[in-house]
Design a protein around this motif. Structure first.
Motif, PDB file in Angstrom:
ATOM      1  N   UNK A  75      34.594  -6.428  39.247  1.00  0.00           N
ATOM      2  CA  UNK A  75      34.133  -7.772  38.917  1.00  0.00           C
ATOM      3  C   UNK A  75      32.606  -7.822  38.883  1.00  0.00           C
ATOM      4  N   UNK A  76      31.953  -7.259  39.900  1.00  0.00           N
ATOM      5  CA  UNK A  76      30.487  -7.274  39.961  1.00  0.00           C
ATOM      6  C   UNK A  76      29.912  -6.527  38.767  1.00  0.00           C
ATOM      7  N   UNK A  77      30.454  -5.364  38.470  1.00  0.00           N
ATOM      8  CA  UNK A  77      29.951  -4.568  37.355  1.00  0.00           C
ATOM      9  C   UNK A  77      30.152  -5.296  36.021  1.00  0.00           C
ATOM     10  N   UNK A  78      31.364  -5.740  35.761  1.00  0.00           N
ATOM     11  CA  UNK A  78      31.647  -6.374  34.479  1.00  0.00           C
ATOM     12  C   UNK A  78      30.910  -7.696  34.313  1.00  0.00           C
ATOM     13  N   UNK A  79      30.841  -8.507  35.361  1.00  0.00           N
ATOM     14  CA  UNK A  79      30.141  -9.787  35.242  1.00  0.00           C
ATOM     15  C   UNK A  79      28.639  -9.582  35.078  1.00  0.00           C
ATOM     16  N   UNK A  80      28.092  -8.533  35.699  1.00  0.00           N
ATOM     17  CA  UNK A  80      26.664  -8.235  35.529  1.00  0.00           C
ATOM     18  C   UNK A  80      26.387  -7.811  34.100  1.00  0.00           C
ATOM     19  N   UNK A  81      27.201  -6.928  33.550  1.00  0.00           N
ATOM     20  CA  UNK A  81      27.022  -6.527  32.159  1.00  0.00           C
ATOM     21  C   UNK A  81      27.133  -7.741  31.246  1.00  0.00           C
ATOM     22  N   UNK A  82      28.089  -8.593  31.510  1.00  0.00           N
ATOM     23  CA  UNK A  82      28.283  -9.789  30.690  1.00  0.00           C
ATOM     24  C   UNK A  82      27.080 -10.721  30.764  1.00  0.00           C
ATOM     25  N   UNK A  83      26.571 -10.915  31.958  1.00  0.00           N
ATOM     26  CA  UNK A  83      25.441 -11.828  32.164  1.00  0.00           C
ATOM     27  C   UNK A  83      24.183 -11.356  31.434  1.00  0.00           C
ATOM     28  N   UNK A  84      23.947 -10.067  31.431  1.00  0.00           N
ATOM     29  CA  UNK A  84      22.710  -9.535  30.865  1.00  0.00           C
ATOM     30  C   UNK A  84      22.887  -8.912  29.484  1.00  0.00           C
ATOM     31  N   UNK A  85      24.023  -9.110  28.857  1.00  0.00           N
ATOM     32  CA  UNK A  85      24.295  -8.502  27.560  1.00  0.00           C
ATOM     33  C   UNK A  85      23.295  -8.909  26.482  1.00  0.00           C
ATOM     34  N   UNK A  86      22.734 -10.093  26.608  1.00  0.00           N
ATOM     35  CA  UNK A  86      21.794 -10.571  25.583  1.00  0.00           C
ATOM     36  C   UNK A  86      20.338 -10.420  26.017  1.00  0.00           C
ATOM     37  N   UNK A  87      20.097  -9.721  27.116  1.00  0.00           N
ATOM     38  CA  UNK A  87      18.736  -9.491  27.594  1.00  0.00           C
ATOM     39  C   UNK A  87      17.994  -8.628  26.580  1.00  0.00           C
ATOM     40  N   UNK A  88      16.887  -9.120  26.094  1.00  0.00           N
ATOM     41  CA  UNK A  88      16.141  -8.400  25.059  1.00  0.00           C
ATOM     42  C   UNK A  88      15.196  -7.360  25.624  1.00  0.00           C
ATOM     43  N   UNK A  89      14.573  -6.660  24.716  1.00  0.00           N
ATOM     44  CA  UNK A  89      13.542  -5.701  25.075  1.00  0.00           C
ATOM     45  C   UNK A  89      14.063  -4.433  25.700  1.00  0.00           C
ATOM     46  N   UNK A  90      13.098  -3.653  26.192  1.00  0.00           N
ATOM     47  CA  UNK A  90      13.427  -2.372  26.798  1.00  0.00           C
ATOM     48  C   UNK A  90      14.277  -2.519  28.050  1.00  0.00           C
ATOM     49  N   UNK A  91      13.985  -3.569  28.835  1.00  0.00           N
ATOM     50  CA  UNK A  91      14.728  -3.788  30.076  1.00  0.00           C
ATOM     51  C   UNK A  91      16.206  -4.049  29.854  1.00  0.00           C
ATOM     52  N   UNK A  92      16.559  -4.570  28.697  1.00  0.00           N
ATOM     53  CA  UNK A  92      17.951  -4.869  28.405  1.00  0.00           C
ATOM     54  C   UNK A  92      18.698  -3.750  27.722  1.00  0.00           C
ATOM     55  N   UNK A  93      18.007  -2.644  27.452  1.00  0.00           N
ATOM     56  CA  UNK A  93      18.631  -1.538  26.709  1.00  0.00           C
ATOM     57  C   UNK A  93      19.878  -1.000  27.395  1.00  0.00           C
ATOM     58  N   UNK A  94      19.851  -0.913  28.725  1.00  0.00           N
ATOM     59  CA  UNK A  94      21.007  -0.354  29.432  1.00  0.00           C
ATOM     60  C   UNK A  94      22.229  -1.268  29.368  1.00  0.00           C
ATOM     61  N   UNK A  95      22.008  -2.530  28.996  1.00  0.00           N
ATOM     62  CA  UNK A  95      23.119  -3.473  28.868  1.00  0.00           C
ATOM     63  C   UNK A  95      23.666  -3.518  27.447  1.00  0.00           C
ATOM     64  N   UNK A  96      23.102  -2.690  26.565  1.00  0.00           N
ATOM     65  CA  UNK A  96      23.560  -2.667  25.170  1.00  0.00           C
ATOM     66  C   UNK A  96      24.214  -1.342  24.782  1.00  0.00           C
ATOM     67  N   UNK A  97      24.402  -0.442  25.721  1.00  0.00           N
ATOM     68  CA  UNK A  97      25.083   0.819  25.420  1.00  0.00           C
ATOM     69  C   UNK A  97      26.577   0.556  25.287  1.00  0.00           C
ATOM     70  N   UNK A  98      27.294   1.505  24.704  1.00  0.00           N
ATOM     71  CA  UNK A  98      28.722   1.309  24.421  1.00  0.00           C
ATOM     72  C   UNK A  98      29.532   0.948  25.663  1.00  0.00           C
ATOM     73  N   UNK A  99      29.288   1.629  26.779  1.00  0.00           N
ATOM     74  CA  UNK A  99      30.042   1.342  28.004  1.00  0.00           C
ATOM     75  C   UNK A  99      29.790  -0.098  28.458  1.00  0.00           C
ATOM     76  N   UNK A 100      28.552  -0.526  28.396  1.00  0.00           N
ATOM     77  CA  UNK A 100      28.208  -1.897  28.798  1.00  0.00           C
ATOM     78  C   UNK A 100      28.869  -2.913  27.867  1.00  0.00           C
TER      79      UNK A 100
END
Length: 130
Positions: A75-100
């Motif tokens: 739940x923590x992992x999936x909800x965190x990915x969901x929350x930050x999925x639209x985070x832009x820039x370099x900091x959000x890159x890890x939330x845009x990989x296929x697994x995320x």
């Protein structure tokens, strides 16, 4: 923190703990989530869907439905990915990989089903939390 929010937080804690104290459980076995995690979800759900008293119950229902399907760590992992999925820039890159993206989709689908089962977002313009 206002007196109302303190009372709401305490009420939410008690509302979530009461079924456990009296032995009431849903038909499926739920994973054990910490009370703080449940309360944070309920308050966030209410931020997204309205601070009406009825949403305490609806949002509590939603986290109970989610807890039936996901371990707390998932739940923590999936909800965190969901929350930050639209985070832009370099900091959000890890939330845009296929697994995320896959984890985000799983969580949003599960949350959508929980919201539907609990009567959240039935009104015009209401939707699944971001």
């Amino acid at each position: 923190m206002t007196p109302r929010s303190c009372a709401l937080t305490m009420f939410a804690c008690l509302s979530l703990a009461a079924p456990l104290a009296f032995g009431a459980t849903d038909s499926g076995a739920a994973h054990d989530y910490p009370t703080q995690g449940r309360v944070e979800y309920v308050l966030g759900c209410m931020d997204d869907n309205g601070h009406d008293f009825v949403n305490v119950y609806k949002c509590s229902c939603a986290i109970d439905k989610i807890a039936q399907k996901l371990s707390y760590d998932d739940f923590v992992e999936q909800s965190t990915f969901s929350k930050y999925a639209t985070l832009g820039g370099e900091g959000g890159a890890e939330f845009r990989v296929d697994r995320a993206k896959a984890q985000t989709k799983k969580f949003r689908d599960l949350q959508k089903d929980a919201f539907k089962a609990c009567g959240i977002g039935q009104g015009a313009g209401a939707g699944v939390a971001k």
